[in-house]
Motif scaffolding. Structure first.
Motif, PDB file in Angstrom:
ATOM      1  N   SER A   8      49.617  33.976  41.614  1.00 46.15           N
ATOM      2  CA  SER A   8      49.641  34.861  42.781  1.00 46.15           C
ATOM      3  C   SER A   8      48.280  34.979  43.471  1.00 46.15           C
ATOM      4  N   HIS A   9      47.278  34.234  42.969  1.00 54.56           N
ATOM      5  CA  HIS A   9      45.946  34.350  43.583  1.00 54.56           C
ATOM      6  C   HIS A   9      45.083  33.171  43.135  1.00 54.56           C
ATOM      7  N   ALA A  10      44.934  32.172  43.990  1.00 55.59           N
ATOM      8  CA  ALA A  10      44.109  31.008  43.651  1.00 55.59           C
ATOM      9  C   ALA A  10      43.439  30.494  44.914  1.00 55.59           C
ATOM     10  N   HIS A  11      42.107  30.402  44.862  1.00 53.23           N
ATOM     11  CA  HIS A  11      41.349  29.951  46.042  1.00 53.23           C
ATOM     12  C   HIS A  11      41.246  28.430  46.023  1.00 53.23           C
ATOM     13  N   ILE A  12      42.399  27.770  46.201  1.00 51.48           N
ATOM     14  CA  ILE A  12      42.353  26.295  46.144  1.00 51.48           C
ATOM     15  C   ILE A  12      41.792  25.698  47.433  1.00 51.48           C
ATOM     16  N   GLY A  95      44.898  39.512  53.174  1.00 49.51           N
ATOM     17  CA  GLY A  95      43.897  39.590  52.123  1.00 49.51           C
ATOM     18  C   GLY A  95      43.384  38.202  51.756  1.00 49.51           C
ATOM     19  N   GLU A  96      42.283  38.144  50.986  1.00 48.73           N
ATOM     20  CA  GLU A  96      41.983  39.334  50.268  1.00 48.73           C
ATOM     21  C   GLU A  96      40.912  40.150  50.967  1.00 48.73           C
ATOM     22  N   PHE A  97      40.958  41.431  50.764  1.00 48.06           N
ATOM     23  CA  PHE A  97      39.926  42.324  51.269  1.00 48.06           C
ATOM     24  C   PHE A  97      39.746  43.420  50.219  1.00 48.06           C
ATOM     25  N   PHE A 155      46.750  45.078  43.541  1.00 49.38           N
ATOM     26  CA  PHE A 155      45.345  45.135  43.124  1.00 49.38           C
ATOM     27  C   PHE A 155      45.133  43.861  42.334  1.00 49.38           C
ATOM     28  N   HIS A 156      44.452  42.887  42.948  1.00 50.82           N
ATOM     29  CA  HIS A 156      44.355  41.586  42.283  1.00 50.82           C
ATOM     30  C   HIS A 156      43.263  41.620  41.221  1.00 50.82           C
ATOM     31  N   CYS A 157      43.445  40.817  40.178  1.00 55.62           N
ATOM     32  CA  CYS A 157      42.518  40.769  39.047  1.00 55.62           C
ATOM     33  C   CYS A 157      42.109  42.177  38.642  1.00 55.62           C
ATOM     34  N   THR A 205      45.285  33.290  38.607  1.00 49.29           N
ATOM     35  CA  THR A 205      44.091  32.687  38.007  1.00 49.29           C
ATOM     36  C   THR A 205      42.799  33.142  38.691  1.00 49.29           C
ATOM     37  N   ASP A 206      42.855  33.473  39.999  1.00 51.49           N
ATOM     38  CA  ASP A 206      41.643  33.674  40.792  1.00 51.49           C
ATOM     39  C   ASP A 206      40.778  32.413  40.757  1.00 51.49           C
ATOM     40  N   SER A 207      41.432  31.257  40.657  1.00 56.58           N
ATOM     41  CA  SER A 207      40.716  29.978  40.673  1.00 56.58           C
ATOM     42  C   SER A 207      39.799  29.917  41.894  1.00 56.58           C
TER      43      SER A 207
HETATM   44 ZN   LIG Z   1      40.028  36.212  44.996  1.00 55.21          ZN
END
Ligand SMILES: [Zn+2]
Length: 262
Positions: A8-12, A95-97, A155-157, A205-207
Motif C-alpha cells: 500500500s506504499h512503495a516509492h518505486i 499523499g503522501e503528506f 497513517f502510513h508506516c 514496504t515504504d520502498s
Molecule cells: Zn513514503
C-alpha cells in the motif's frame, strides 16, 4: 498460487529503481503482490508515479502529494496541478503528506501550513489521504480534529504507541499501515498491531526504505511486503493467508483498487 497482497506504499518512482524498475514490478507481481500504491513526494514524483500507474494499469496506482521533507516546494500552483491529476482514474489517493519533526527537513510552520490543502483536496475529490507522521503525533491529531472530520485514509508506516494508535483510530475513516519497523525489536508496534481492528490495518514496504528484518538487502522493494504480512500474522496468531486476505480487502476498499483480477 501465492496469496495476493497489496503493497500500500512503495516509492518505486524514485531513482533507486531506475536500473531495474520493470523487473521489480514483475518480481512482486509473480510473487502475488499484484497491486502497488506509489505515493508522490513532490510534483515531479507525483507525475512520475502517475505515469507508472498508466503504464501498469490495475497493478500500479498513484498518490499525488508533497512529503513534509519537501514542504517548501509546495505552492498554490502545485496544488492546482494535483487537483487536475486527481481526476485521473489511476490516482487513488492524496499523499503522501504530513508532518515530520524527526528529521525536520522543512520548518515546522511550513509543514503545518502545507498540511491543510491536501485535506481539502481529498475531501473535494472524495479520495483517501496517505498521512506521514513522525514525532509529530500531537500536531497531526490537532490538525485532523480541526480539519479532518469525515476523511478517509491511512497513517502510513505507523510508528506510535498504543495510546497514539487509539487517538488515530478514533477517526473512523482512517487506518493504520505497518511496514518494516514491525519486524524490528524495541518498539510498541507489535502491541499496536495486536490491538488494531482487523478491518483497519494495511501492510506496506515504504520502498526503497525500511528493509524488513532479517533481510540484508540495502534497498527495500514491494516483493518484501510479504515479510511484514508474515510478522503481522505471527503477532495476531493468524494464518498468513488470512492476514493477506484481510489487508488486501482493506486496501482495495480504501483505495478503490477493485475491478482487477489476476
Ligand atoms: Zn513514503
Amino acid at each position: 498460487m501465492p496469496s495476493l497482497l497489496v503493497d500500500s506504499h512503495a516509492h518505486i518512482d524514485t531513482p533507486r529503481f531506475n536500473v531495474d524498475r520493470e523487473d521489480v514490478i514483475s518480481a512482486a507481481f509473480e510473487a502475488g503482490i499484484t497491486r502497488i500504491v506509489d505515493p508522490g513526494c513532490d510534483l515531479d514524483s507525483s507525475r512520475f508515479a502517475l505515469s507508472l500507474a498508466k503504464a501498469h494499469p490495475g497493478i500500479v496506482f498513484a498518490g499525488v502529494g508533497t512529503h513534509p521533507h519537501d514542504a517548501t516546494t509546495y505552492s498554490d500552483e502545485v496544488g492546482t496541478y494535483y487537483r487536475e491529476m486527481a481526476l485521473e482514474p489511476e490516482v487513488v489517493a492524496i499523499g503522501e503528506f504530513g508532518l515530520d519533526y524527526f528529521r525536520m527537513l522543512s520548518p515546522r510552520d511550513v509543514q503545518r501550513a502545507v498540511f491543510c490543502a491536501p485535506l481539502q483536496l481529498a475531501r473535494d475529490c472524495d479520495l483517501p489521504c496517505i498521512i506521514h507522521v513522525r514525532d509529530s503525533h500531537d500536531d497531526v491529531i490537532e490538525l485532523l480534529h480541526a480539519l479532518g472530520q469525515g476523511l478517509r485514509g491511512v497513517f502510513h508506516c505507523f510508528s506510535g504507541n498504543v495510546a497514539q494508535a487509539e487517538e488515530c483510530l478514533a477517526f473512523n475513516g482512517l487506518m493504520l499501515s505497518f511496514a518494516g519497523p514491525l519486524t524490528r525489536q524495541g518498539n510498541a508496534l507489535p502491541e499496536v498491531a495486536r490491538l488494531a481492528p482487523l478491518d483497519r490495518i494495511l501492510v506496506e514496504t515504504d520502498s526503497p526504505y525500511l528493509v524488513p528484518q532479517p533481510l540484508l538487502a540495502k534497498r527495500n522493494e514491494p516483493l518484501f511486503v510479504k515479510h511484514v504480512a508474515e510478522k503481522l500474522a505471527e503477532i495476531r496468531d493468524m494464518a498468513f493467508e488470512e492476514i493477506a486476505q484481510v489487508t488486501t480487502a482493506n486496501a482495495i476498499r480504501l483505495f478503490g483498487l477493485g475491478g482487477f483480477t489476476r
